[in-house]
Design a protein around this motif. Structure first.
Motif, PDB file in Angstrom:
ATOM      1  N   THR A   1     -13.785   9.856  -2.821  1.00 20.13           N
ATOM      2  CA  THR A   1     -15.532   9.973  -2.167  1.00 20.13           C
ATOM      3  C   THR A   1     -16.160   9.022  -2.128  1.00 20.13           C
ATOM      4  O   THR A   1     -15.466   8.012  -1.748  1.00 20.13           O
ATOM      5  CB  THR A   1     -16.009  10.696  -3.658  1.00 20.13           C
ATOM      6  N   LYS A   2     -17.804   9.039  -1.728  1.00 21.41           N
ATOM      7  CA  LYS A   2     -18.569   7.639  -1.144  1.00 21.41           C
ATOM      8  C   LYS A   2     -18.690   7.112  -2.206  1.00 21.41           C
ATOM      9  O   LYS A   2     -19.532   5.865  -2.254  1.00 21.41           O
ATOM     10  CB  LYS A   2     -19.838   8.921  -0.591  1.00 21.41           C
ATOM     11  N   GLU A   3     -18.617   7.166  -3.507  1.00 24.03           N
ATOM     12  CA  GLU A   3     -18.409   6.691  -4.672  1.00 24.03           C
ATOM     13  C   GLU A   3     -17.533   5.351  -4.461  1.00 24.03           C
ATOM     14  O   GLU A   3     -17.328   4.024  -5.291  1.00 24.03           O
ATOM     15  CB  GLU A   3     -18.626   6.988  -6.097  1.00 24.03           C
ATOM     16  N   ASP A   4     -16.175   6.029  -3.663  1.00 24.67           N
ATOM     17  CA  ASP A   4     -15.613   4.389  -4.009  1.00 24.67           C
ATOM     18  C   ASP A   4     -15.131   3.356  -2.901  1.00 24.67           C
ATOM     19  O   ASP A   4     -15.874   2.905  -1.970  1.00 24.67           O
ATOM     20  CB  ASP A   4     -14.104   5.385  -3.182  1.00 24.67           C
ATOM     21  N   VAL A   5     -14.324   2.293  -3.491  1.00 19.22           N
ATOM     22  CA  VAL A   5     -14.673   0.867  -2.574  1.00 19.22           C
ATOM     23  C   VAL A   5     -12.880   0.747  -2.043  1.00 19.22           C
ATOM     24  O   VAL A   5     -12.206   1.301  -2.773  1.00 19.22           O
ATOM     25  CB  VAL A   5     -14.620  -0.902  -3.083  1.00 19.22           C
ATOM     26  N   CYS A   6     -12.978   1.254  -1.345  1.00 20.18           N
ATOM     27  CA  CYS A   6     -11.188   1.457   0.307  1.00 20.18           C
ATOM     28  C   CYS A   6     -10.802   0.380   0.585  1.00 20.18           C
ATOM     29  O   CYS A   6     -11.931   0.042   1.605  1.00 20.18           O
ATOM     30  CB  CYS A   6     -11.622   2.065   1.128  1.00 20.18           C
ATOM     31  N   GLN A   7      -9.373  -0.714  -0.321  1.00 19.34           N
ATOM     32  CA  GLN A   7      -9.251  -1.562   0.557  1.00 19.34           C
ATOM     33  C   GLN A   7      -8.003  -1.035   1.384  1.00 19.34           C
ATOM     34  O   GLN A   7      -7.643  -1.045   1.030  1.00 19.34           O
ATOM     35  CB  GLN A   7      -9.122  -2.423  -0.081  1.00 19.34           C
ATOM     36  N   VAL A   8      -8.590  -1.284   3.076  1.00 15.93           N
ATOM     37  CA  VAL A   8      -7.381  -1.248   3.330  1.00 15.93           C
ATOM     38  C   VAL A   8      -6.792  -2.173   4.091  1.00 15.93           C
ATOM     39  O   VAL A   8      -6.923  -3.093   4.811  1.00 15.93           O
ATOM     40  CB  VAL A   8      -7.934  -0.569   5.044  1.00 15.93           C
ATOM     41  N   CYS A   9      -5.699  -2.480   3.481  1.00 20.14           N
ATOM     42  CA  CYS A   9      -5.125  -3.502   4.159  1.00 20.14           C
ATOM     43  C   CYS A   9      -3.386  -3.196   5.202  1.00 20.14           C
ATOM     44  O   CYS A   9      -2.100  -3.912   4.794  1.00 20.14           O
ATOM     45  CB  CYS A   9      -4.574  -4.810   3.115  1.00 20.14           C
ATOM     46  N   TYR A  10      -3.884  -2.354   5.388  1.00 18.72           N
ATOM     47  CA  TYR A  10      -2.589  -1.876   6.698  1.00 18.72           C
ATOM     48  C   TYR A  10      -2.784  -2.568   7.836  1.00 18.72           C
ATOM     49  O   TYR A  10      -4.016  -3.018   7.895  1.00 18.72           O
ATOM     50  CB  TYR A  10      -2.568  -0.634   7.403  1.00 18.72           C
ATOM     51  N   GLY A  11      -2.361  -3.353   8.701  1.00 21.32           N
ATOM     52  CA  GLY A  11      -2.168  -3.556  10.033  1.00 21.32           C
ATOM     53  C   GLY A  11      -3.393  -3.087  10.744  1.00 21.32           C
ATOM     54  O   GLY A  11      -3.528  -1.987  11.086  1.00 21.32           O
ATOM     55  N   TYR A  12      -4.170  -3.656  11.114  1.00 18.89           N
ATOM     56  CA  TYR A  12      -5.457  -3.548  12.170  1.00 18.89           C
ATOM     57  C   TYR A  12      -4.601  -4.214  13.796  1.00 18.89           C
ATOM     58  O   TYR A  12      -4.362  -5.382  13.671  1.00 18.89           O
ATOM     59  CB  TYR A  12      -7.122  -3.605  12.122  1.00 18.89           C
ATOM     60  N   GLY A  13      -5.235  -3.373  15.151  1.00 17.43           N
ATOM     61  CA  GLY A  13      -4.533  -3.564  16.079  1.00 17.43           C
ATOM     62  C   GLY A  13      -4.134  -2.449  16.297  1.00 17.43           C
ATOM     63  O   GLY A  13      -4.601  -1.528  16.496  1.00 17.43           O
ATOM     64  N   LEU A  14      -3.107  -2.724  17.536  1.00 14.94           N
ATOM     65  CA  LEU A  14      -2.175  -2.327  18.511  1.00 14.94           C
ATOM     66  C   LEU A  14      -2.021  -0.401  17.554  1.00 14.94           C
ATOM     67  O   LEU A  14      -0.864   0.533  17.653  1.00 14.94           O
ATOM     68  CB  LEU A  14      -1.360  -2.777  19.213  1.00 14.94           C
ATOM     69  N   PHE A  15      -1.245  -1.141  15.670  1.00 21.75           N
ATOM     70  CA  PHE A  15      -0.931  -0.345  15.152  1.00 21.75           C
ATOM     71  C   PHE A  15      -2.128   0.431  14.412  1.00 21.75           C
ATOM     72  O   PHE A  15      -3.212   0.034  14.615  1.00 21.75           O
ATOM     73  CB  PHE A  15      -0.666  -1.151  13.218  1.00 21.75           C
TER      74      PHE A  15
ATOM     75  N   LEU B   1      -6.262   2.116  -2.250  1.00 28.70           N
ATOM     76  CA  LEU B   1      -6.126   0.494  -1.763  1.00 28.70           C
ATOM     77  C   LEU B   1      -4.736   1.757  -0.879  1.00 28.70           C
ATOM     78  O   LEU B   1      -4.756   2.432  -1.143  1.00 28.70           O
ATOM     79  CB  LEU B   1      -4.635   0.137  -2.470  1.00 28.70           C
ATOM     80  N   CYS B   2      -5.034   0.866   1.143  1.00 27.85           N
ATOM     81  CA  CYS B   2      -4.463   1.868   1.896  1.00 27.85           C
ATOM     82  C   CYS B   2      -3.602   0.589   2.375  1.00 27.85           C
ATOM     83  O   CYS B   2      -3.899  -0.852   2.745  1.00 27.85           O
ATOM     84  CB  CYS B   2      -5.130   2.672   2.553  1.00 27.85           C
ATOM     85  N   CYS B   3      -2.687   0.634   2.114  1.00 24.26           N
ATOM     86  CA  CYS B   3      -0.980  -0.447   3.264  1.00 24.26           C
ATOM     87  C   CYS B   3       0.043   0.961   2.734  1.00 24.26           C
ATOM     88  O   CYS B   3       0.343   1.746   2.421  1.00 24.26           O
ATOM     89  CB  CYS B   3      -0.999  -1.150   1.659  1.00 24.26           C
ATOM     90  N   THR B   4       1.160  -0.306   3.433  1.00 22.20           N
ATOM     91  CA  THR B   4       2.588   0.455   3.257  1.00 22.20           C
ATOM     92  C   THR B   4       3.211   0.029   1.505  1.00 22.20           C
ATOM     93  O   THR B   4       2.507  -0.592   1.188  1.00 22.20           O
ATOM     94  CB  THR B   4       3.313  -0.197   4.312  1.00 22.20           C
ATOM     95  N   PRO B   5       4.245   1.466   1.289  1.00 24.82           N
ATOM     96  CA  PRO B   5       4.354   0.881   0.034  1.00 24.82           C
ATOM     97  C   PRO B   5       5.217  -0.745  -0.510  1.00 24.82           C
ATOM     98  O   PRO B   5       4.483  -1.083  -1.861  1.00 24.82           O
ATOM     99  CB  PRO B   5       5.479   2.071  -0.257  1.00 24.82           C
TER     100      PRO B   5
END
Ligand code: DLL
Length: 439
Positions: free
Chosen positions: A127-141, A181-185
């Motif tokens: 929800t909007k209460e969350d802090v979402c850490q995105v550690c998938y690669g940024y860029g072309l991926f 947490l968002c990333c590859t397993p």
């Protein structure tokens, strides 16, 4: 439990309405592609199908398939359906061949893609209460931008970390109280291990759940990640050609991933014959986009093998579910999240003056993929001074890194030391199969 939807009207639409919507959108998308993409128009003409022949989803099977080779052949602009000036973004598949597959997006395409990612996050409980850490690669991926956009859309506080620099990931996770947490397993498992090494217990972090995908992972790995991070782990599926992550996602039920059917129609076919198989049978997943402006794809063959299910889901979503990909109908491997084809390795070897006698050995040790290539030297090179071999291995490793985007360990071995096969050469030994990982 409260219902976790981002766009409940779409996500829980009664099946008959959903299918009527798909039919209506399909008719428009086919006409749009026929009028704007000469490459696909030719494929339709060759098959003798006109847009007028498509009245709804029941006519989908009349359309020709589109394959990854078509995307390579049409590279870079051949499948673009709108003026390039209407596009705002490009992404590309992780594996690099001479010709990469590039996908284009208008703002409308990005908006729909981010909605799909927001649905995935909401289904896991964000929800909007969350802090979402995105550690998938940024860029072309597509991993980084996709989940980043989804998190924004949901109104969560987004931490755009990208992958790598694990010490910094952990510091921010602790200091800024990341809850998602968002990333590859495999990276999630690595973060879990590193936390333990640093003396943290699973209850010391504020994480609640994670959205993990882009590569195959097993139920054992899910439990491992859940225990080491003290979270619930959700699967997410997607591919660059169709937008990126969020084509399908898990709900709290976790019995397969719901496909965002208001934007994509899924079919299962026999990969050998192209015959459409009934729901419930195992085969190759084929997607048709319904709303895309820049890079619409009709009957795109993913090469992912899976099973679909229409069984009612307790979460209330009516979208069909797919199993995790159970394998591939081509020889693509996914190593550390990167798509690798043996043919790319062969190209580097031949360009660098080596014989095509090689063997690729992939394994997963401590949740990280290992990637070794044994390459036979030619007789004339074998008498070379020993120090020279190390230099040659380094040079070859660097050429492989340029082609593949990841670093294999190269082992130059004696001539004729790789077993010859009487049938098909065994080029790939994927030891991850013992862990149930089939890609
Ligand atoms: O991997 C998009 C993505 C990013 C998905 C982040 C999920 C999370 P590509 O690099 O184009 O796109 O690779 C697509 O990866 O055809 C599958 O073979 C594989 N794949 C994607 N998600 C999963 C998953 C991104 N959850 C290819 N489980 C696809 C297993 C997956 N395989």
């Amino acid at each position: 439990m409260e219902k976790r939807y981002f766009q409940p009207e779409a996500e829980t639409m009664p099946l008959d309405e959903l299918q009527a919507l798909q039919s209506e959108k399909l008719v428009k998308q086919v006409r749009y592609v026929y009028d704007n993409v000469p490459y696909y128009r030719n494929l339709m003409d060759e098959k003798g199908v006109k847009p007028e022949d498509i009245h709804g989803i029941e006519d989908l099977h009349k359309l020709p398939f589109l394959k990854k080779d078509d995307l390579r052949e049409a590279y870079p602009y051949g499948l673009l359906a709108t003026d390039i000036r209407n596009c705002v973004r490009i992404h590309s598949t992780s594996g690099t061949t001479g010709k990469r597959v590039v996908a284009f997006y208008t703002q409308h395409d990005i908006d729909l893609w981010e909605d799909c990612c927001a649905r995935a996050l909401a289904a896991a409980g964000a929800t909007k209460e969350d802090v979402c850490q995105v550690c998938y690669g940024y860029g072309l991926f597509t991993g980084g931008s996709g989940l980043h956009g989804g998190s924004h859309r949901l109104g969560s506080l987004t931490l755009p970390m990208s992958s790598g620099n694990t010490d910094r990931q952990i510091q921010f996770m602790m200091d800024l109280n990341s809850t998602v947490l968002c990333c590859t397993p495999s990276y999630a498992a690595y973060i879990g291990e590193t936390l333990k090494e640093k003396g943290y217990r699973p209850e010391d972090n504020k994480l609640k759940f994670g959205i993990f995908g882009a590569e195959p992972w097993t139920e054992e790995m899910r439990r491992d990640i859940e225990q080491s991070l003290g979270i619930k782990a959700y699967d997410i599926y997607g591919l660059t050609e169709l937008s990126g992550p969020g084509v399908a996602f898990e709900c709290e039920e976790q019995r397969g991933m719901h496909i965002n059917e208001d934007h994509f129609i899924a079919e299962i076919i026999n990969p050998e014959t192209g015959e459409v198989l009934p729901i419930g049978e195992k085969g190759e997943l084929v997607f048709t986009s319904l709303d895309k402006e820049a890079f619409p794809l009709l009957r795109y063959r993913t090469r992912d093998i899976c099973i679909l299910s229409r069984e009612k889901c307790s979460c209330g979503r009516t979208f069909i579910r797919m199993t995790k990909p159970l394998g591939r109908s081509d020889d693509m491997m996914i190593i550390r999240g990167v798509n690798v084809f043996p043919s790319q390795i062969e190209t580097v070897l031949l360009n660098s003056g080596y014989s095509p006698n090689y063997q690729i050995i992939v394994d997963r040790v401590n949740n990280t993929d290992t990637f070794d290539i044994n390459v036979e030297m030619r007789e004339e090179d074998f008498s070379d001074i020993p120090g020279g071999i190390t230099n040659k291995e380094k040079a070859l490793q660097s050429a492989m890194k340029t082609m593949l985007g990841i670093n294999p360990k190269i082992h130059l071995v004696a001539p004729k030391s790789i077993a010859r096969s009487e049938g098909k050469a065994v080029r790939v030994i994927d030891k991850r199969k013992r862990l149930g990982i089939t890609i």
